[in-house]
Write an enzyme that holds these catalytic residues in place. Structure first.
Site, PDB file in Angstrom:
ATOM      1  N   GLU A 130      16.424  -3.095 -29.347  1.00 37.21           N
ATOM      2  CA  GLU A 130      17.359  -2.032 -28.976  1.00 37.21           C
ATOM      3  C   GLU A 130      17.992  -1.318 -30.174  1.00 37.21           C
ATOM      4  O   GLU A 130      18.215  -0.110 -30.114  1.00 37.21           O
ATOM      5  CB  GLU A 130      18.477  -2.601 -28.084  1.00 37.21           C
ATOM      6  N   SER A 153      -6.113  -0.385  16.092  1.00 31.87           N
ATOM      7  CA  SER A 153      -5.981   0.360  17.347  1.00 31.87           C
ATOM      8  C   SER A 153      -4.553   0.784  17.644  1.00 31.87           C
ATOM      9  O   SER A 153      -4.330   1.613  18.539  1.00 31.87           O
ATOM     10  CB  SER A 153      -6.516  -0.485  18.514  1.00 31.87           C
TER      11      SER A 153
END
Length: 753
Positions: A94, A375
């Site tokens: 960082e 279906s």
């Protein structure tokens, strides 16, 4: 002699200098104005903001507090007790020059500015740890130049007030690391079940935590282990680069697999986890993680805790699933998902994304898993648009015979060919061929895709064909999508976008969001009613009988090839629910069907959820009429229509056929062979048969009721010869008992008393 005028040459160098000066003045003036505007609106720095926050409160549909998420899952730690390598990992990835700069890194800003300029947008942050602390404590997450200027100025101010170690400690205790965890202590407990003070975090675990601040959700090991591992390895490489660890240590850590804590932790009370996960995802997407986990929001939801508990119990019952086994991650397979919602409001009452939840955010199959619906998609792709656009109805007739569309040849699951049947019969028994023929011969792909779109399901025409009638979709659908689509059938044709959030308030009572239903007419009310009535037949006498609950119910089963996906989507006048089952990695379940396990779950949930609700009926809209037609032609009865071929059904006004039965005819046939008679057939019979301009194979169940298309081959020369008594005799159809030398002609009307 005229004097030539001298032309002045353009001094490009002087022009370039003037343009440069002008640009500097413009940019400088704009920059000064932006700086002044940024300073004017800049928040004041406070110790409280750097150290604390408030939980977000989640309420159910009755306004009862369910849980709170956010800052309560934050456990501050003393920097002196933090493992050195944990600090080093955060610094390496960082802010490597944290202890050298004074709040900002010119090198980082230059790199970010170049990236932003070349990309044409604000992509790169270039933020130091101090800037990040300022942002998460005081500023919004929006990427604007104004916010960036405020961040830089406030970073200088923080650096003047606090020591480097104080800044780093506040950062490590406040940074959001995903899964509702703020700070390294809460994150270590969430991901690994470990305590920072115990000094037992491994190097690979430390690197994983340090990689999270950039994008906590994207790098969450619960949601995307592959991305989390890649990010972890980037952190290890940075630690080598800045001499915090050796290359051999990094390689050893990279070789380790991610091992996460999966046990329930007493300190994290998280009821109804899949529902809350879904809410949290929506909130963070809209308001940002800082507002959700530290902003003290009040969120009022659609959660019905009674139905949610019922659904979780049903999904947790092993008997409701096919034979189960644990996968390599310890999760039971096959998995499942349930969504229950109110079709009249779009409120999601219950949502369960799996059989188990380990109290950590994980994959939500109810909203994130798109699978083939089988279906269960027939009402959406075939029957709904057939009624809406083609003027068909439950009593319309289609021939269930072998057929093909280019290379695609649909088959019925039971291997039967029923012949001429109504749409109601075809849907009730989930006859595949009829659904495909309805889509391809009567509806068309464009209308089918349009109808699905009206129900919230977007399909690309380029990726779909005839198999769409049977749920053959390019990317599949989620249980939530199916529940919402069927909800429109239940809601008299009106589709309502689903929601889980009714209202969001800030701590001070200011309303951030008040739900306003988004809805549109997806189909005519008569279409919705006719589909609903057909789907009631599925439950009362078809493939969905396992869903019967002693009150009006409609629904459709779905089973894909080899049983890899099992569905039941059904509804009552009050609620609609979609149930899906299947392996996360599609696996055959040959003895499982949509009409078995999913209907069992649906029946348990709906019967218990509605146990105290009075029984009501589905409303009948205006424009619905009843009529009797011939079940083989779909037309009004004619003089030749057999009594046993009559069916009475519902129609939308204006769609009752005006023509009469044209398929039943009195046909003369050979009494022995049943084929068209020749001059050699001794006995002939006149029968009311179905006459169509095409032949069908004998495997079609109504084959015996169809007029033959070939002449008799049973009788040939050698029997009754022409020229002898009876030769050349003719018969008159319809005259019963007329005797000739060639035999007796009988009339069989086929009528039954």
């Amino acid at each position: 002699m005229s004097q030539k005028r001298r032309r002045r040459k353009l001094n490009y160098k002087r022009l370039a200098i003037l343009i440069a000066i002008l640009l500097v003045l413009i940019i400088g003036g704009t920059g000064v104005g932006l700086v002044f505007a940024s300073i004017k609106d800049m928040p004041a720095i406070s110790q409280e903001a750097l150290e604390s926050g408030a939980s977000t409160m989640i309420y159910d549909m009755d306004g009862n507090l369910v849980t709170q998420i956010g800052i309560r899952n934050s456990v501050p730690v003393d920097l002196k007790k933090v493992p050195p390598q944990l600090k080093n990992a955060f610094l390496a990835i960082e802010d490597p020059r944290f202890y050298q700069h004074h709040g900002i890194s010119l090198r980082g800003i230059a790199r970010a500015a170049w990236t932003d300029l070349t990309s044409g947008s604000l992509r790169e942050g270039g933020s130091t740890i101090t800037q990040q602390l300022v942002r998460i404590s005081f500023l919004s997450a929006e990427k604007t130049y104004k916010r960036k200027i405020q961040e830089i100025i406030m970073a200088f101010q923080v650096e003047r007030r606090y020591t480097k170690d104080e800044i780093l400690e506040m950062y490590l205790n406040n940074v959001y690391l995903g899964e509702g965890a703020y700070g390294i202590q809460a994150a270590a407990q969430t991901y690994f079940g470990k305590n920072i003070y115990d000094q037992n975090l491994t190097l690979e675990e430390i690197a994983l935590l340090a990689g999270l601040p950039q994008a906590p959700s994207a790098y969450s090991p619960f949601l995307d282990p592959k991305a989390a591992k890649a990010r972890r390895n980037d952190v290890l490489d940075s630690m080598v680069k800045y001499n915090y660890i050796s290359a051999s240590e990094a390689e050893a850590a990279k070789a380790k697999e991610i091992k996460l804590e999966t046990k329930e932790l007493a300190w994290r009370q998280y009821p109804y986890p899949y529902f809350l996960d879904y809410i949290t995802d929506q909130l963070t997407e809209k308001y940002g993680e800082a507002a959700v986990f530290k902003g003290g929001l009040k969120v009022y939801t659609t959660l019905d805790t009674k139905i949610q508990q019922i659904a979780e119990t049903a999904m947790g019952r092993n008997a409701n699933f096919p034979s189960s086994k644990a996968d390599e991650n310890g999760a039971l397979q096959p998995e499942g998902a349930v969504v229950v919602l109110d079709p009249h409001t779009g409120y999601i009452k219950a949502l369960v994304g799996g059989r188990e939840h380990t109290q950590k955010r994980q994959w939500n199959r109810a909203t994130q898993t798109a699978r083939q619906p089988g279906s269960a998609f027939k009402p959406i792709a075939a029957y709904g648009p057939a009624i809406e656009y083609a003027g068909m109805g439950p009593a319309s007739v289609v021939d269930d015979i072998p057929t093909s569309y280019e290379s695609y040849q649909p088959h019925n699951v039971d291997g039967r060919y029923r012949g001429l049947i109504t749409l109601r019969t075809a849907l009730t028994n989930s006859v595949n061929i009829v659904a495909v023929k309805v889509l391809m011969d009567y509806v068309g792909l464009a209308n089918s895709i349009k109808f699905a779109s009206n129900l919230g399901i977007t399909l690309d025409p380029a990726n779909h064909g005839a198999s769409m009638a049977l749920g053959g979709l390019h990317t599949g659908v989620t249980p939530l999508q199916m529940a919402c689509a069927y909800g429109a059938f239940d809601n008299q044709g009106v589709y309502i976008e689903p929601t889980v959030i009714i209202k969001v308030e800030k701590q001070d009572g200011v309303i951030l969001e008040q739900h306003v239903p988004k809805q549109h007419v997806a189909m005519k009310p008569t279409t919705a009613f006719l589909i609903t009535d057909m789907l009631r037949s599925v439950v009362s006498s078809g493939t969905g009988t396992g869903a019967q609950i002693s009150r009006p119910a409609a629904g459709k089963t779905g089973t894909t090839d080899e049983g890899k996906d099992l569905w039941f989507v059904g509804y009552t006048p009050e609620l609609v629910a979609a149930v899906w089952m299947g392996y996360d990695q599609p696996t055959a379940m040959p003895q499982a069907y949509g009409g078995t396990y999913p209907t069992r779950v649906w029946q348990e949930i709906m019967s218990r959820a509605l146990s105290d609700t009075p029984v009501t009926s589905f409303p009948t809209p205006a424009g619905i009429v009843s009529a009797t037609v011939d079940g083989k032609s779909g037309l009004l009865p004619g003089p030749n229509t057999p009594t046993d071929s009559l069916v009475t059904d519902y129609f939308a006004s204006g769609t009752v056929p005006s023509g009469t039965d044209n398929v039943h005819n009195f046909i003369e046939v050979c009494a022995a062979s049943g084929q068209l008679p020749t001059q050699y057939c001794p006995d002939r019979v006149i029968k009311p048969l179905i006459k169509l301009p095409y032949a069908v194979p004998p495997s079609v169940e109504d084959f015996a009721l169809r007029a033959p298309t070939e002449s008799c081959t049973l009788h040939a020369p050698g029997g009754t010869q022409p020229g002898k008594p009876g030769a050349g005799s003719t018969t008159t159809p319809g005259k019963t008992g007329t005797k000739t030398d060639t035999g007796v002609i009988k009339t069989d009307t086929g009528k039954k008393n």
